[in-house]
Structure formats: C-alpha cells, structure tokens
Write a protein that holds these residues in place. Structure first.
Motif, PDB file in Angstrom:
ATOM      1  N   ASP A  38      28.455  36.386  82.160  1.00  0.00           N
ATOM      2  CA  ASP A  38      28.541  37.599  81.349  1.00  0.00           C
ATOM      3  C   ASP A  38      27.262  37.760  80.536  1.00  0.00           C
ATOM      4  OD1 ASP A  38      29.277  39.794  79.942  1.00  0.00           O
ATOM      5  OD2 ASP A  38      31.049  38.907  79.008  1.00  0.00           O
ATOM      6  N   ALA A  39      26.727  38.971  80.520  1.00  0.00           N
ATOM      7  CA  ALA A  39      25.489  39.231  79.781  1.00  0.00           C
ATOM      8  C   ALA A  39      25.653  39.011  78.284  1.00  0.00           C
ATOM      9  CB  ALA A  39      25.007  40.658  80.061  1.00  0.00           C
ATOM     10  N   SER A  40      26.870  39.164  77.791  1.00  0.00           N
ATOM     11  CA  SER A  40      27.116  39.003  76.349  1.00  0.00           C
ATOM     12  C   SER A  40      27.499  37.574  75.974  1.00  0.00           C
ATOM     13  CB  SER A  40      28.229  39.957  75.905  1.00  0.00           C
ATOM     14  OG  SER A  40      29.447  39.658  76.588  1.00  0.00           O
ATOM     15  N   PHE A  41      27.440  36.652  76.941  1.00  0.00           N
ATOM     16  CA  PHE A  41      27.878  35.283  76.667  1.00  0.00           C
ATOM     17  C   PHE A  41      27.035  34.643  75.570  1.00  0.00           C
ATOM     18  CE2 PHE A  41      27.234  30.728  77.563  1.00  0.00           C
ATOM     19  CZ  PHE A  41      28.520  30.268  77.352  1.00  0.00           C
ATOM     20  N   MET A  42      25.719  34.658  75.735  1.00  0.00           N
ATOM     21  CA  MET A  42      24.852  34.012  74.752  1.00  0.00           C
ATOM     22  C   MET A  42      24.908  34.720  73.402  1.00  0.00           C
ATOM     23  SD  MET A  42      23.631  31.231  75.855  1.00  0.00           S
ATOM     24  CE  MET A  42      22.564  30.962  74.449  1.00  0.00           C
ATOM     25  N   ASN A  43      25.086  36.035  73.405  1.00  0.00           N
ATOM     26  CA  ASN A  43      25.206  36.751  72.128  1.00  0.00           C
ATOM     27  C   ASN A  43      26.446  36.300  71.370  1.00  0.00           C
ATOM     28  OD1 ASN A  43      22.861  38.255  72.587  1.00  0.00           O
ATOM     29  ND2 ASN A  43      23.985  39.852  73.698  1.00  0.00           N
ATOM     30  N   ASN A  44      27.558  36.112  72.092  1.00  0.00           N
ATOM     31  CA  ASN A  44      28.784  35.636  71.441  1.00  0.00           C
ATOM     32  C   ASN A  44      28.624  34.200  70.941  1.00  0.00           C
ATOM     33  OD1 ASN A  44      30.119  38.067  71.969  1.00  0.00           O
ATOM     34  ND2 ASN A  44      30.839  37.351  73.967  1.00  0.00           N
ATOM     35  N   ILE A  45      27.909  33.379  71.720  1.00  0.00           N
ATOM     36  CA  ILE A  45      27.651  32.003  71.291  1.00  0.00           C
ATOM     37  C   ILE A  45      26.836  31.997  70.000  1.00  0.00           C
ATOM     38  CG2 ILE A  45      26.419  29.872  71.867  1.00  0.00           C
ATOM     39  CD1 ILE A  45      29.035  30.099  73.329  1.00  0.00           C
ATOM     40  N   LYS A  46      25.775  32.800  69.968  1.00  0.00           N
ATOM     41  CA  LYS A  46      24.934  32.866  68.773  1.00  0.00           C
ATOM     42  C   LYS A  46      25.714  33.361  67.557  1.00  0.00           C
ATOM     43  CE  LYS A  46      20.642  33.716  71.344  1.00  0.00           C
ATOM     44  NZ  LYS A  46      19.554  34.686  71.628  1.00  0.00           N
ATOM     45  N   MET A  47      26.542  34.361  67.772  1.00  0.00           N
ATOM     46  CA  MET A  47      27.322  34.908  66.654  1.00  0.00           C
ATOM     47  C   MET A  47      28.297  33.867  66.112  1.00  0.00           C
ATOM     48  SD  MET A  47      29.754  38.301  66.626  1.00  0.00           S
ATOM     49  CE  MET A  47      30.878  37.528  67.796  1.00  0.00           C
ATOM     50  N   ASN A  48      28.965  33.132  66.993  1.00  0.00           N
ATOM     51  CA  ASN A  48      29.927  32.128  66.544  1.00  0.00           C
ATOM     52  C   ASN A  48      29.241  30.966  65.830  1.00  0.00           C
ATOM     53  OD1 ASN A  48      32.301  33.396  67.503  1.00  0.00           O
ATOM     54  ND2 ASN A  48      31.944  32.612  69.571  1.00  0.00           N
ATOM     55  N   THR A 108      26.207  30.987  64.273  1.00  0.00           N
ATOM     56  CA  THR A 108      25.620  31.421  62.997  1.00  0.00           C
ATOM     57  C   THR A 108      26.678  31.656  61.927  1.00  0.00           C
ATOM     58  OG1 THR A 108      25.631  33.699  63.856  1.00  0.00           O
ATOM     59  CG2 THR A 108      23.576  32.446  64.057  1.00  0.00           C
ATOM     60  N   THR A 109      27.891  31.979  62.324  1.00  0.00           N
ATOM     61  CA  THR A 109      28.977  32.166  61.358  1.00  0.00           C
ATOM     62  C   THR A 109      29.793  30.902  61.143  1.00  0.00           C
ATOM     63  OG1 THR A 109      30.399  33.014  63.130  1.00  0.00           O
ATOM     64  CG2 THR A 109      29.162  34.638  61.834  1.00  0.00           C
ATOM     65  N   GLY A 110      29.362  29.814  61.765  1.00  0.00           N
ATOM     66  CA  GLY A 110      30.037  28.542  61.566  1.00  0.00           C
ATOM     67  C   GLY A 110      31.282  28.330  62.402  1.00  0.00           C
ATOM     68  N   LYS A 111      31.534  29.178  63.385  1.00  0.00           N
ATOM     69  CA  LYS A 111      32.729  29.048  64.227  1.00  0.00           C
ATOM     70  C   LYS A 111      32.391  28.192  65.455  1.00  0.00           C
ATOM     71  CE  LYS A 111      34.471  33.587  62.799  1.00  0.00           C
ATOM     72  NZ  LYS A 111      34.881  34.938  63.248  1.00  0.00           N
ATOM     73  N   ILE A 112      32.195  26.911  65.213  1.00  0.00           N
ATOM     74  CA  ILE A 112      31.795  25.991  66.282  1.00  0.00           C
ATOM     75  C   ILE A 112      32.899  25.854  67.326  1.00  0.00           C
ATOM     76  CG2 ILE A 112      30.954  23.694  66.812  1.00  0.00           C
ATOM     77  CD1 ILE A 112      29.066  25.391  65.111  1.00  0.00           C
ATOM     78  N   ASP A 113      34.134  25.737  66.845  1.00  0.00           N
ATOM     79  CA  ASP A 113      35.256  25.581  67.780  1.00  0.00           C
ATOM     80  C   ASP A 113      35.423  26.813  68.664  1.00  0.00           C
ATOM     81  OD1 ASP A 113      35.785  23.076  66.796  1.00  0.00           O
ATOM     82  OD2 ASP A 113      37.267  23.781  65.331  1.00  0.00           O
ATOM     83  N   ALA A 114      35.202  27.996  68.087  1.00  0.00           N
ATOM     84  CA  ALA A 114      35.309  29.225  68.872  1.00  0.00           C
ATOM     85  C   ALA A 114      34.216  29.279  69.941  1.00  0.00           C
ATOM     86  CB  ALA A 114      35.217  30.445  67.964  1.00  0.00           C
ATOM     87  N   ALA A 115      33.002  28.833  69.578  1.00  0.00           N
ATOM     88  CA  ALA A 115      31.909  28.808  70.554  1.00  0.00           C
ATOM     89  C   ALA A 115      32.201  27.825  71.674  1.00  0.00           C
ATOM     90  CB  ALA A 115      30.605  28.449  69.850  1.00  0.00           C
ATOM     91  N   LYS A 116      32.754  26.657  71.302  1.00  0.00           N
ATOM     92  CA  LYS A 116      33.088  25.667  72.324  1.00  0.00           C
ATOM     93  C   LYS A 116      34.203  26.183  73.234  1.00  0.00           C
ATOM     94  CE  LYS A 116      33.065  21.432  71.031  1.00  0.00           C
ATOM     95  NZ  LYS A 116      33.432  20.117  70.450  1.00  0.00           N
ATOM     96  N   ILE A 158      26.749  22.141  72.174  1.00  0.00           N
ATOM     97  CA  ILE A 158      27.577  22.430  70.998  1.00  0.00           C
ATOM     98  C   ILE A 158      28.317  21.174  70.542  1.00  0.00           C
ATOM     99  CG2 ILE A 158      29.591  23.737  70.199  1.00  0.00           C
ATOM    100  CD1 ILE A 158      28.689  26.030  71.981  1.00  0.00           C
ATOM    101  N   SER A 159      28.768  20.366  71.503  1.00  0.00           N
ATOM    102  CA  SER A 159      29.498  19.146  71.142  1.00  0.00           C
ATOM    103  C   SER A 159      28.596  18.137  70.439  1.00  0.00           C
ATOM    104  CB  SER A 159      30.103  18.520  72.397  1.00  0.00           C
ATOM    105  OG  SER A 159      29.081  18.098  73.295  1.00  0.00           O
ATOM    106  N   ARG A 160      27.272  18.330  70.527  1.00  0.00           N
ATOM    107  CA  ARG A 160      26.336  17.411  69.853  1.00  0.00           C
ATOM    108  C   ARG A 160      25.775  17.999  68.564  1.00  0.00           C
ATOM    109  NH1 ARG A 160      28.257  15.018  73.605  1.00  0.00           N
ATOM    110  NH2 ARG A 160      27.281  13.443  74.930  1.00  0.00           N
ATOM    111  N   ILE A 161      26.242  19.145  68.131  1.00  0.00           N
ATOM    112  CA  ILE A 161      25.736  19.744  66.896  1.00  0.00           C
ATOM    113  C   ILE A 161      26.007  18.805  65.724  1.00  0.00           C
ATOM    114  CG2 ILE A 161      26.099  21.628  65.239  1.00  0.00           C
ATOM    115  CD1 ILE A 161      26.437  23.526  67.526  1.00  0.00           C
ATOM    116  N   GLY A 162      25.003  18.626  64.896  1.00  0.00           N
ATOM    117  CA  GLY A 162      25.084  17.693  63.783  1.00  0.00           C
ATOM    118  C   GLY A 162      24.273  16.441  64.039  1.00  0.00           C
ATOM    119  N   LYS A 163      23.919  16.197  65.308  1.00  0.00           N
ATOM    120  CA  LYS A 163      23.083  15.065  65.661  1.00  0.00           C
ATOM    121  C   LYS A 163      21.626  15.517  65.751  1.00  0.00           C
ATOM    122  CE  LYS A 163      26.715  12.553  68.121  1.00  0.00           C
ATOM    123  NZ  LYS A 163      27.113  11.868  69.374  1.00  0.00           N
ATOM    124  N   PRO A 164      20.672  14.577  65.837  1.00  0.00           N
ATOM    125  CA  PRO A 164      19.261  14.969  65.952  1.00  0.00           C
ATOM    126  C   PRO A 164      19.026  15.890  67.151  1.00  0.00           C
ATOM    127  CG  PRO A 164      19.426  12.641  65.469  1.00  0.00           C
ATOM    128  CD  PRO A 164      20.830  13.119  65.735  1.00  0.00           C
TER     129      PRO A 164
END
Length: 234
Positions: free
Chosen positions: A72-82, A84-92, A110-116
């Motif tokens: 989907d062309a909007s896939f990455m846009n939805n990932i970025k929106m989630n 940036t708004t802190g919705k990590i679980d929604a992005a995953k 996404i599962s590695r967010i918070g690590k280096p």
C-alpha cells in the motif's frame, strides 16, 4: 483413327511423367521428435521434463515476487504517523497485518526501538537477507536448467553421430542415406529441443532476477526511510 491413337499416347506419356515425379512428403512435429529411435526419444523426454520443471519454477516464482512487490502506498505514511505519535504497538500491528517483505523489515526495526541505532540497522539487514533468500528460492534451478538443457541436447547430437557412423561402418561401404536417418534425426532434434529449453530457462531466470532486484530496492528504500525517521529530532 490416328488422332485418337495420338491422344491416347499423350495421356499415357503424361501419366508416366506424373508417376516419375517425386511425391512431396510432409513430416509432423511428433514424427520429427520420434524419428530418432529409442536413444533420441529418451533424451527428448528428459528435455521435456526439464522444460516443464523450468516453466513451473518460473511461474511459481513470478507470482511470489509479484505478491511481494505489492504494498500500500500509504503504508509508510501510517508507520511514520504512528511512531511520531508514540503509537508503537499500532505501528507494529500494522506491519503484522501487511503481508510483504517491506512490512516484515519495518516490524523487525520497530521491535528494536529503544536500542542503539546500529543494533536496529543490523536487525533490519538480517531480516532483509532472510527475505531475499525467500525471494530467490529455487531461482538458481532455472540457471542450472538453462545450462543443462543445451548440454543434454549436445549429448543427443553425439549419440546420433555415433549411430550414423556405426551404420556406415557396418554397411561395408555400401550404405544408403535412408539408413542414416535415425542417427541424423537423433542428432538434430535433440540439439534443437535442448537449445529451446536452455533459451526459455535463461530468459525466465534473468526476468526473475530483474523482478527480484526491484523488490530488494523497494525494501532498501523503505528501510532507509524508517531509519531516517528514527534519526529525526524529537
């Protein structure tokens, strides 16, 4: 009376000329393929098995690669929106619901967010190598068939020449061309069929390589976008 005799003699002469003319014979493809004797038929059967296998591999991989390239062309846009708004679980969850290599790469990141960032990049690269392996699965078999097909055809050529020379040697110098037909048919038909199999497999392999490279470029571009998103200042 002499006129009728002349007409009859002309008719007889015409019939004789027609009988002396060679009759044109047609040869169907099936007769051509089966005119090489047992040896030629066995080699052609092997070549047709390789052709069927090559076509099956090509279309199976083509459908898998086409499925992997759809996103989907909007896939990455939805990932970025989630993100940036802190919705990590929604992005995953969005990645899990999207069945594509790109989504699986982003989900790994996404599962590695918070690590280096280096650890995140390494995880994405490892996931990318796994996805590439899935895309290239059995594709190398087409390359093998593209080389094996002509070689088996040339094997038939050698077998046909051996049969022809054996006929000549056993004929004691008085050999008719017709008796050499089986060996010649074996040599020619196996060569042609082997080249056809090799050409089809070679074209199919290269087409799949081009399609796979497009999917890989798509994965790399989206992975870079994801890493850039993580590098953006909060």
């Amino acid at each position: 009376m002499s006129i009728f005799l002349q007409v009859d003699s002309l008719a007889v002469a015409n019939e004789t000329l027609l009988e002396d003319q060679p009759v044109e014979q047609t040869l169907s493809i099936w007769e051509l393929l089966t005119s090489g004797g047992i040896g030629g038929q066995v080699i052609i059967f092997v070549l047709f098995v390789l052709l069927f296998f090559a076509l099956f591999l090509y279309f199976e991989r083509l459908m898998a690669i086409n499925k992997a390239s759809k996103i989907d062309a909007s896939f990455m846009n939805n990932i970025k929106m989630n993100i940036t708004t802190g919705k990590i679980d929604a992005a995953k969850m969005l990645c899990v619901q999207t069945d594509s290599p790109v989504a699986r790469l982003i989900e790994k990141g996404i599962s590695r967010i918070g690590k280096p960032l280096e650890d995140i990049n390494t995880a994405i690269e490892n996931a990318g190598n796994l996805e590439l392996y899935k895309l290239e699965k059995n594709t190398s078999m087409l390359a093998t068939i593209s080389g094996a097909g002509p070689m088996i055809g040339f094997l038939g050529t050698v077998v046909g020449m051996i049969l022809a020379f054996h006929k000549m040697a056993s004929g004691g110098g008085q050999i008719e061309v017709g008796s050499l037909a089986e060996g010649i048919y074996t040599a020619m038909t196996t060569t042609v069929v082997g080249l056809i199999v090799g050409i089809i497999a070679y074209i199919g392999y290269n087409h799949l390589v081009v399609k796979t490279n497009k999917v890989v470029n798509q994965m790399e571009a989206n992975a870079v976008d994801f890493l850039d998103l993580l590098n953006e200042p909060v």
